[in-house]
Motif scaffolding. Sequence first.
Motif, PDB file in Angstrom:
ATOM      1  N   THR A 165       5.217  -8.196   1.496  1.00  0.00           N
ATOM      2  CA  THR A 165       5.447  -7.454   2.749  1.00  0.00           C
ATOM      3  C   THR A 165       5.309  -8.343   3.980  1.00  0.00           C
ATOM      4  N   PHE A 166       4.974  -9.631   3.787  1.00  0.00           N
ATOM      5  CA  PHE A 166       4.875 -10.578   4.896  1.00  0.00           C
ATOM      6  C   PHE A 166       3.882 -10.075   5.953  1.00  0.00           C
ATOM      7  N   SER A 167       4.313  -9.860   7.200  1.00  0.00           N
ATOM      8  CA  SER A 167       3.352  -9.455   8.245  1.00  0.00           C
ATOM      9  C   SER A 167       3.376  -7.965   8.555  1.00  0.00           C
ATOM     10  N   TYR A 168       3.972  -7.192   7.666  1.00  0.00           N
ATOM     11  CA  TYR A 168       3.987  -5.737   7.862  1.00  0.00           C
ATOM     12  C   TYR A 168       2.749  -5.109   7.223  1.00  0.00           C
ATOM     13  N   PHE A 169       2.394  -3.953   7.719  1.00  0.00           N
ATOM     14  CA  PHE A 169       1.159  -3.287   7.299  1.00  0.00           C
ATOM     15  C   PHE A 169       1.433  -1.790   7.119  1.00  0.00           C
ATOM     16  N   PRO A 170       0.950  -1.163   6.062  1.00  0.00           N
ATOM     17  CA  PRO A 170       0.107  -1.692   4.994  1.00  0.00           C
ATOM     18  C   PRO A 170       0.853  -2.692   4.115  1.00  0.00           C
ATOM     19  N   GLY A 171       0.088  -3.530   3.430  1.00  0.00           N
ATOM     20  CA  GLY A 171       0.671  -4.635   2.675  1.00  0.00           C
ATOM     21  C   GLY A 171       0.729  -4.383   1.185  1.00  0.00           C
ATOM     22  N   ILE A 172       1.791  -4.869   0.574  1.00  0.00           N
ATOM     23  CA  ILE A 172       1.989  -4.890  -0.876  1.00  0.00           C
ATOM     24  C   ILE A 172       2.030  -3.481  -1.477  1.00  0.00           C
ATOM     25  N   PRO A 173       3.192  -2.842  -1.457  1.00  0.00           N
ATOM     26  CA  PRO A 173       3.319  -1.516  -2.067  1.00  0.00           C
ATOM     27  C   PRO A 173       3.146  -1.590  -3.579  1.00  0.00           C
ATOM     28  N   VAL A 174       2.594  -0.538  -4.143  1.00  0.00           N
ATOM     29  CA  VAL A 174       2.422  -0.441  -5.598  1.00  0.00           C
ATOM     30  C   VAL A 174       3.308   0.693  -6.101  1.00  0.00           C
ATOM     31  N   PHE A 175       4.201   0.374  -7.043  1.00  0.00           N
ATOM     32  CA  PHE A 175       5.109   1.363  -7.623  1.00  0.00           C
ATOM     33  C   PHE A 175       4.763   1.615  -9.084  1.00  0.00           C
ATOM     34  N   HIS A 176       5.074   2.841  -9.522  1.00  0.00           N
ATOM     35  CA  HIS A 176       4.850   3.228 -10.923  1.00  0.00           C
ATOM     36  C   HIS A 176       6.144   3.759 -11.518  1.00  0.00           C
ATOM     37  N   SER A 177       6.372   3.444 -12.797  1.00  0.00           N
ATOM     38  CA  SER A 177       7.547   3.948 -13.510  1.00  0.00           C
ATOM     39  C   SER A 177       7.216   4.116 -14.977  1.00  0.00           C
ATOM     40  N   LYS A 178       7.981   4.975 -15.621  1.00  0.00           N
ATOM     41  CA  LYS A 178       7.897   5.148 -17.072  1.00  0.00           C
ATOM     42  C   LYS A 178       9.118   4.565 -17.780  1.00  0.00           C
TER      43      LYS A 178
END
Length: 420
Positions: free
Chosen positions: A49-62
């Motif tokens: 995410t570089f300098s954007y906030f919140p940082g590092i999204p977490v995704f879930h999938s099946k």
Amino acid sequence: MKKILYLFLLCLTSQAFAQIKFTNPILAGFYPDPSITKVGTDYYLVNSTFSYFPGIPVFHSKDLKNWKQIGNVIERNTQMTFLGDGTSRGLFAPSINYHKGTFYMTCTNIDKGGNFVMTAKNPAGPWSDPVWLREVKGIDPSLFFDKDKAYIVYNSDALDNKPLYSGHRTIRTYEFDPVTLKVSGEEHLLVNGGVDISKKPVWIEGPHIFKREDWYYICAAEGGTSVNHSQVILRSRSATGPYVPYENNPILTQRDLDPNRPNPITSTGHAELVEGPDGKTYAIFLAVRPYEGNFYNTGRETFIAPVKWTNGWPVINPNLKEVQYQYAADYKEIKQADAPPQNGNFSYRTTFDNKLDQSLLFLRKNDSSWYSLSKKNGFTMKLKPETCMEKANPAFLGKRQQHTFCTAKHSASIHPEIRK
């Protein structure tokens, strides 16, 4: 009775050959540097995410197709902020791993502190504060767990900090303690320069180690993240090498294709391999959809392609030159409840009741002093003198552009005092 049996068998047959169809990119719009881990039947994926906030999204999938954002790794200002950083600096190339009940996320804060690790019992969060790894000099750290040992592998400087040419880098590793979150022992050099140093390969980075049968593999990117981006593979009988490159590297690139081809997908690389629900291997990687040459307002995005194993070596997008906008696989699609679509043609509506959507982004930190949320007034902003061209925290809230052709509408009003 025969008809009932026939219908039952027909149902079993159609279920066994149910086909899922992927649409690339699987995460559309500014989701670069993907890293993925599989835990049981669940998949978890993170992005830069570089300098954007919140940082590092977490995704879930099946199923590797339908993704739902379940959280952000960096969501508290006390974890870190990016004040003073350019919009393309900040967080580089996170990697997510799972080991004995704990999720680990390693990453680089390029201008402040270097490499770090964070942990969580639940990938949706909360995640710990960062533990800084001062001995790990470089970028793109990734963990590899091997029975009773663990390693951290990363891109680093040329030997003795004396590059033989511009872009000369190395891949190195330390042993890593998953309990104390510290490195130990001697640093090991795994790759010098790239697949063939005599050809002056540049920017070998984004390394991941994995094990298949009795081989240890390093999967890494070469060529930089623009149109010369590629993915290469090397293997060894030991986690610490020596590693031998595949004679038919790269295993993924689009750099040799006609740049004037219609609807191109370019800059493919920074890949990680994962086992799909069908037991086959798939590659998750970044690429772009350029227009008018090499412009791409949707940014670097997350793509998928099948992998074929030949004589112990993986090849991404086998038997095809161009990465496809669609692929199919023979297993069942599993949609996620209440998950907005992330790929293909879709529309959505974002509201501001009492909570911000997890996909919305501030610049550098979350400063709630200049905005408020309510069911009646939605998202209310106080204007600030800072602009997006500076390196502060302007009155900015952004949403990723996820389509190359799209229409956006919003409803807003200006307070009378501001209008004056």
